[in-house]
Design a protein around this motif. Structure first.
Motif, mmCIF file in Angstrom:
data_model
loop_
_atom_site.group_PDB
_atom_site.id
_atom_site.type_symbol
_atom_site.label_atom_id
_atom_site.label_comp_id
_atom_site.label_asym_id
_atom_site.label_seq_id
_atom_site.Cartn_x
_atom_site.Cartn_y
_atom_site.Cartn_z
ATOM 1 N N LEU A 200 36.081 26.516 41.031
ATOM 2 C CA LEU A 200 37.029 27.596 41.329
ATOM 3 C C LEU A 200 36.639 28.943 40.713
ATOM 4 C CD1 LEU A 200 40.404 25.627 41.170
ATOM 5 C CD2 LEU A 200 39.199 26.457 43.202
ATOM 6 N N LEU A 204 35.910 32.328 42.989
ATOM 7 C CA LEU A 204 36.612 33.608 42.875
ATOM 8 C C LEU A 204 35.628 34.766 42.714
ATOM 9 C CD1 LEU A 204 39.616 32.539 40.623
ATOM 10 C CD2 LEU A 204 39.771 33.431 42.953
ATOM 11 N N GLN A 208 35.257 37.864 45.234
ATOM 12 C CA GLN A 208 35.288 39.226 44.710
ATOM 13 C C GLN A 208 34.104 40.023 45.234
ATOM 14 O OE1 GLN A 208 35.317 39.323 40.371
ATOM 15 N NE2 GLN A 208 37.426 40.036 40.397
ATOM 16 N N GLN A 215 45.095 35.877 46.343
ATOM 17 C CA GLN A 215 46.022 35.343 45.350
ATOM 18 C C GLN A 215 45.840 33.831 45.385
ATOM 19 O OE1 GLN A 215 48.326 37.185 43.403
ATOM 20 N NE2 GLN A 215 47.226 38.984 44.180
ATOM 21 N N LEU A 216 45.556 33.224 44.241
ATOM 22 C CA LEU A 216 45.307 31.783 44.184
ATOM 23 C C LEU A 216 46.337 31.106 43.284
ATOM 24 C CD1 LEU A 216 43.571 29.224 44.691
ATOM 25 C CD2 LEU A 216 42.189 29.912 42.711
ATOM 26 N N LEU A 232 39.216 30.878 33.801
ATOM 27 C CA LEU A 232 39.970 31.717 34.725
ATOM 28 C C LEU A 232 40.744 32.834 34.022
ATOM 29 C CD1 LEU A 232 41.447 28.964 37.080
ATOM 30 C CD2 LEU A 232 39.628 30.579 37.640
ATOM 31 N N TRP A 235 41.169 36.361 35.598
ATOM 32 C CA TRP A 235 41.959 36.391 36.826
ATOM 33 C C TRP A 235 43.427 36.087 36.547
ATOM 34 C CZ3 TRP A 235 37.006 34.070 36.912
ATOM 35 C CH2 TRP A 235 36.067 34.731 37.693
ATOM 36 N N THR A 240 45.730 37.546 39.559
ATOM 37 C CA THR A 240 45.118 36.973 40.765
ATOM 38 C C THR A 240 45.355 35.471 40.845
ATOM 39 O OG1 THR A 240 43.417 38.670 40.845
ATOM 40 C CG2 THR A 240 42.904 36.603 41.956
ATOM 41 N N VAL A 241 45.389 34.796 39.694
ATOM 42 C CA VAL A 241 45.532 33.338 39.645
ATOM 43 C C VAL A 241 46.822 32.973 38.920
ATOM 44 C CG1 VAL A 241 44.565 31.203 38.711
ATOM 45 C CG2 VAL A 241 43.059 32.890 39.766
ATOM 46 N N ALA A 318 33.211 30.830 50.167
ATOM 47 C CA ALA A 318 33.752 32.192 50.209
ATOM 48 C C ALA A 318 33.587 32.801 51.597
ATOM 49 C CB ALA A 318 33.060 33.044 49.149
#
Length: 441
Positions: A200, A204, A208, A215-216, A232, A235, A240-241, A318
């Motif tokens: 993950l 991301l 990017q 939005q995760l 993470l 983010w 974002t996460v 992605a």
């Protein structure tokens, strides 16, 4: 028909638990007498399990000594008391020697079925070791059926297929503008070997680099959560996460399914997953690795019902996610996924398949009496001095009890010990069966 289901109670989360919670009430509504029994001890605890799944009305199964002989005695006594026509084993390997013992003692004459929910070498080893006393295997995945025969040695006529099922509401289009911000979800156990959660953060980064606004939401818990949260952190801090932790089925429906545009699956292997069918039923698109288990199942078809990428290839993942910025593609995948689940993986379709499989088991020719099962390894000095059965008698008389360090030790899922090399070899061989010509390490 009286059916006994033996299942672990140490785990309150996961696809197997959700499957059982839906299957048993459905079978009962169809006229079967279904009894569920779960272990009650230090790690496997009947009370929390019964509260989590009250509709199952599960009975406790106690092993006063904690030994392997004690587990076999407990199950054999239950089989003798109930004498069900059919027993479904759910990841409790001591069922098989216990059933053979109860048969030889004239206390049980029913049929034993292994329900297969994983692509792991130890379960196929169990089939080879105990297959003489297992009437049938019911697997939730087409590849698992093939492996039960080719790796487990089961007669193909005794290997049956019945998938997981989910509730399917009327179709609704994914909300929001995917070109402005793509709302993604990842749902599952936070672990690496199967689920590949550590794909993950680089995913991301790849998103990017493509300039995607995303939005995760990550719903799940597990041993990799602390490490994943560290990876993470930028983010998460930036919004974002979202790390949601464990999310039960009600909250998944309220916060995840139908509230995001796509579900991301990064797994190495799956026998469903139920989360894919649930997401599709809610109208979400699925963007998934070509996990082992997806090929023969034939549900996730690239550019038809889902978008697929090679397992571990975050750049390819992605690129596929970037395609979802096209609203027409997102809607087409949403409609196709919903139609697929309504046709093949609805609760009704699943229940019908399981009921059909149970009837097929009962129609199979009975197995010939197999050889006596080997005794479990000695549990301590009493067993070495007196033999397992006399040692167990004395242990119970003295009130001695083993304390186990884990759920898998207290009530083992399988008779084998996890072996990384064996699992890697199985996964590679399974991949060649599932998706011929694809690279598998």
């Amino acid at each position: 028909m009286k059916v006994l289901v033996l299942a672990p109670s140490a785990y309150l989360l996961g696809g197997v638990q959700d499957w059982l919670a839906h299957l048993v009430p459905g079978l009962r509504a169809g006229g079967l007498e279904v009894i569920v029994a779960v272990p009650d001890g230090d790690h496997h605890r009947h009370g929390p399990y019964a509260r989590a799944y009250p509709a199952l009305a599960a009975q406790p199964l106690a092993n006063p000594s904690g030994s392997g002989e004690g587990r076999i005695r407990a199950i054999a006594a239950l089989l003798g008391r109930l004498n069900p026509q059919l027993v479904l084993g759910v990841n409790l390997v001591d069922l098989y020697p216990a059933a053979q013992r109860a048969r030889r003692q004239g206390r049980f004459d029913g049929r034993v079925v292994m329900t297969l929910h994983a692509l792991q070498a130890e379960y196929f080893d169990d089939l080879r070791r105990h297959g003489a006393g297992i009437e049938a295997v019911i697997a939730t995945n087409r590849l698992a059926c093939r492996l039960a025969s080719e790796r487990g040695g089961m007669d193909p006529a005794r290997v049956l297929y019945a998938p997981y099922g989910v509730s399917v509401p009327p179709w609704q289009a994914p909300g929001g503008d995917p070109a402005a911000s793509l709302k993604l979800a990842w749902v599952g156990r936070l672990e690496q070997a199967q689920k590949r959660v550590h794909d993950l953060p680089p995913l991301l980064m790849a998103l990017q680099a493509l300039g995607l606004e995303v939005q995760l939401s990550i719903a799940g818990d597990g041993e990799e959560r602390p490490a994943l949260e560290r990876s993470l952190a930028p983010w998460i801090a930036g919004g974002t996460v979202r790390m949601l932790g464990h999310v039960d089925q009600r909250r998944l429906a309220d916060q995840i399914y139908g509230h995001h545009q796509a579900l991301v699956i990064t797994s190495a292997w799956e026998t469903g997953p139920i989360v894919a069918w649930q997401a599709m039923a809610s109208g979400m698109a699925v963007v998934s690795s070509r996990y082992v288990g997806s090929g023969l199942e034939g549900a996730l078809e690239h550019d038809a019902t889902a978008l697929l990428f090679p397992c571990g290839n975050v750049a390819a993942a992605a690129a596929e996610l970037a395609r979802l910025r096209q609203p027409q593609l997102l809607e087409r995948l949403s409609r196709a996924g919903h139609a697929l689940v309504a046709r093949r993986y609805s609760e009704g379709a699943s229940l019908a398949a399981w009921r059909r499989a149970l009837d097929q088991v009962m129609a199979l020719p009975p197995l010939a009496a197999g050889p006596a099962q080997p005794a479990p390894p000695p549990a301590g000095r009493l067993d070495r001095w007196l033999g397992q059965r006399r040692g167990e008698d004395l242990r119970r008389l003295l009130g001695q009890r083993f304390r186990h360090g884990s759920a898998g030790s207290e009530w083992p899922h399988s008779g084998g010990v996890g072996d990384g090399a064996a699992e890697a070899e199985l996964l590679a061989a399974a991949g060649r069966l599932d998706i011929p010509g694809a690279p598998h390490g």
